[in-house]
Motif scaffolding. Structure first.
Motif, short mmCIF file in Angstrom:
data_model
loop_
_atom_site.label_atom_id
_atom_site.label_comp_id
_atom_site.label_asym_id
_atom_site.label_seq_id
_atom_site.Cartn_x
_atom_site.Cartn_y
_atom_site.Cartn_z
N GLU A 143 26.25 43.83 30.14
CA GLU A 143 25.72 44.68 29.08
C GLU A 143 24.33 45.22 29.43
O GLU A 143 23.96 46.31 28.99
N ALA A 144 23.57 44.48 30.23
CA ALA A 144 22.24 44.91 30.64
C ALA A 144 22.28 45.82 31.87
O ALA A 144 21.25 46.25 32.37
N GLY A 145 23.50 46.07 32.39
CA GLY A 145 23.65 46.92 33.56
C GLY A 145 23.27 46.24 34.86
O GLY A 145 22.95 46.90 35.85
N LEU A 146 23.33 44.91 34.87
CA LEU A 146 22.94 44.14 36.05
C LEU A 146 24.13 43.63 36.84
O LEU A 146 23.96 43.04 37.91
N SER A 147 25.34 43.85 36.33
CA SER A 147 26.54 43.36 36.99
C SER A 147 27.74 44.19 36.55
O SER A 147 27.87 44.50 35.36
N GLY A 148 28.59 44.57 37.52
CA GLY A 148 29.85 45.24 37.20
C GLY A 148 29.74 46.69 36.76
O GLY A 148 30.71 47.26 36.28
N THR A 149 28.58 47.31 36.91
CA THR A 149 28.41 48.71 36.55
C THR A 149 28.00 49.50 37.81
O THR A 149 27.54 48.90 38.78
N PRO A 150 28.17 50.84 37.77
CA PRO A 150 27.84 51.63 38.97
C PRO A 150 26.40 51.44 39.48
O PRO A 150 26.16 51.44 40.67
N ASN A 151 25.44 51.27 38.58
CA ASN A 151 24.03 51.13 38.98
C ASN A 151 23.57 49.67 39.04
O ASN A 151 22.37 49.41 39.16
N ALA A 152 24.50 48.73 38.94
CA ALA A 152 24.13 47.31 38.83
C ALA A 152 23.29 46.82 40.01
O ALA A 152 22.29 46.12 39.81
N SER A 173 23.43 32.20 40.74
CA SER A 173 22.06 31.73 40.93
C SER A 173 21.10 32.51 40.05
O SER A 173 20.16 31.95 39.48
N LEU A 174 21.34 33.82 39.92
CA LEU A 174 20.51 34.64 39.04
C LEU A 174 20.62 34.15 37.60
O LEU A 174 19.61 33.99 36.91
N LEU A 175 21.84 33.87 37.15
CA LEU A 175 22.04 33.36 35.79
C LEU A 175 21.27 32.06 35.57
O LEU A 175 20.59 31.89 34.57
N SER A 176 21.41 31.14 36.52
CA SER A 176 20.72 29.86 36.42
C SER A 176 19.21 30.07 36.34
O SER A 176 18.53 29.48 35.51
N CYS A 177 18.71 30.93 37.20
CA CYS A 177 17.27 31.21 37.24
C CYS A 177 16.81 31.83 35.93
O CYS A 177 15.81 31.41 35.34
N LEU A 178 17.52 32.86 35.47
CA LEU A 178 17.14 33.53 34.22
C LEU A 178 17.15 32.56 33.04
O LEU A 178 16.25 32.59 32.20
N ASN A 179 18.17 31.70 32.98
CA ASN A 179 18.25 30.75 31.87
C ASN A 179 17.13 29.71 31.91
O ASN A 179 16.78 29.14 30.89
N ASN A 180 16.56 29.48 33.09
CA ASN A 180 15.42 28.58 33.19
C ASN A 180 14.09 29.29 32.96
O ASN A 180 13.09 28.66 32.68
N MET A 181 14.09 30.61 33.07
CA MET A 181 12.85 31.37 32.96
C MET A 181 12.64 32.00 31.58
O MET A 181 11.50 32.20 31.18
N MET A 182 13.73 32.32 30.90
CA MET A 182 13.58 33.12 29.68
C MET A 182 14.77 32.95 28.75
O MET A 182 15.78 32.37 29.12
N THR A 183 14.61 33.51 27.55
CA THR A 183 15.70 33.54 26.59
C THR A 183 16.48 34.84 26.75
O THR A 183 16.05 35.77 27.45
N LYS A 184 17.59 34.92 26.06
CA LYS A 184 18.42 36.13 26.08
C LYS A 184 17.62 37.33 25.56
O LYS A 184 17.68 38.42 26.12
N ASP A 185 16.84 37.12 24.49
CA ASP A 185 16.03 38.21 23.92
C ASP A 185 14.95 38.68 24.89
O ASP A 185 14.67 39.88 24.99
#
Length: 193
Positions: A143-152, A173-185
């Motif tokens: 949904e954030a355009g970071l995976s599975g999209t043309p510009n991902a 690894s990106l998911l794991s890192c993001l979940n340790n660094m920040m919230t979804k918002d």
């Protein structure tokens, strides 16, 4: 099953160790690709960065190879930034293997949750139960355009650069890192910018 939350990054040898620990720990887990750490300067630099920012836990197998990999990492990082977690010498073979390892010892992937918890406790690692009830998911990345999209690919590269993360991070690894660094918002805010 509740996972054990760790603030430090956990360094393991290979993908099966990472898979095992991902079921037990809520932590950012990096694999060295075995002896690949001796040649991969970018990965070693990333591990150094993680050590400076949050500290690292080194959890390698208890065989000769595991100690060689551990020593390579330890030679590059200040001692006060590292917690060494040692698994006990337990003889046997992992389920996925046809025969035991050369030394006959189980690796990290062959340890039970209880043995890993005890090893963490023995090393003085402070653990808490995971409280992230709404983690960032692959759907959020899409949904954030970071995976599975043309510009991902380009979007992900910009995000990794903005967060000062290496470009070799896989989606998991990106998911794991993001979940340790920040919230979804917080991720939504960063992507919006």
């Amino acid at each position: 099953m509740e996972k054990i939350k760790l603030s430090e990054a956990v360094i393991v040898e290979g993908k099966y160790d990472k898979i095992k620990l991902s079921n037990i720990l809520d932590a950012f887990i990096i694999e060295t690709n075995g002896f690949g750490i001796f040649k991969d300067k970018a990965k070693l630099a990333f591990i150094k960065k993680l050590a400076d920012e949050r500290g690292i836990i080194v959890l390698t197998d208890s065989d000769h190879a595991g100690f060689m990999i551990r020593n390579r990492i330890l030679s590059s990082i200040p001692k006060d930034k590292v917690k060494n977690v040692y698994i006990p010498d337990i003889y046997g073979k992992e389920r996925r293997k046809n025969k035991p390892s050369k030394e006959g010892k189980l690796g990290v992937e062959g340890m039970t949750k209880e043995v890993i918890e005890q090893a963490l406790n023995n090393a003085g690692v402070t653990c808490s139960l995971s409280e992230n009830d709404d983690p960032i998911t692959t759907t959020d990345l899409f949904e954030a355009g970071l995976s599975g999209t043309p510009n991902a690919k380009g979007n992900r590269k910009k995000l990794l650069n903005q967060l000062d993360l290496p470009e070799f991070l896989s989606t998991s690894s990106l998911l794991s890192c993001l979940n340790n660094m920040m919230t979804k918002d917080e991720l939504k805010e960063i992507v919006k910018e």
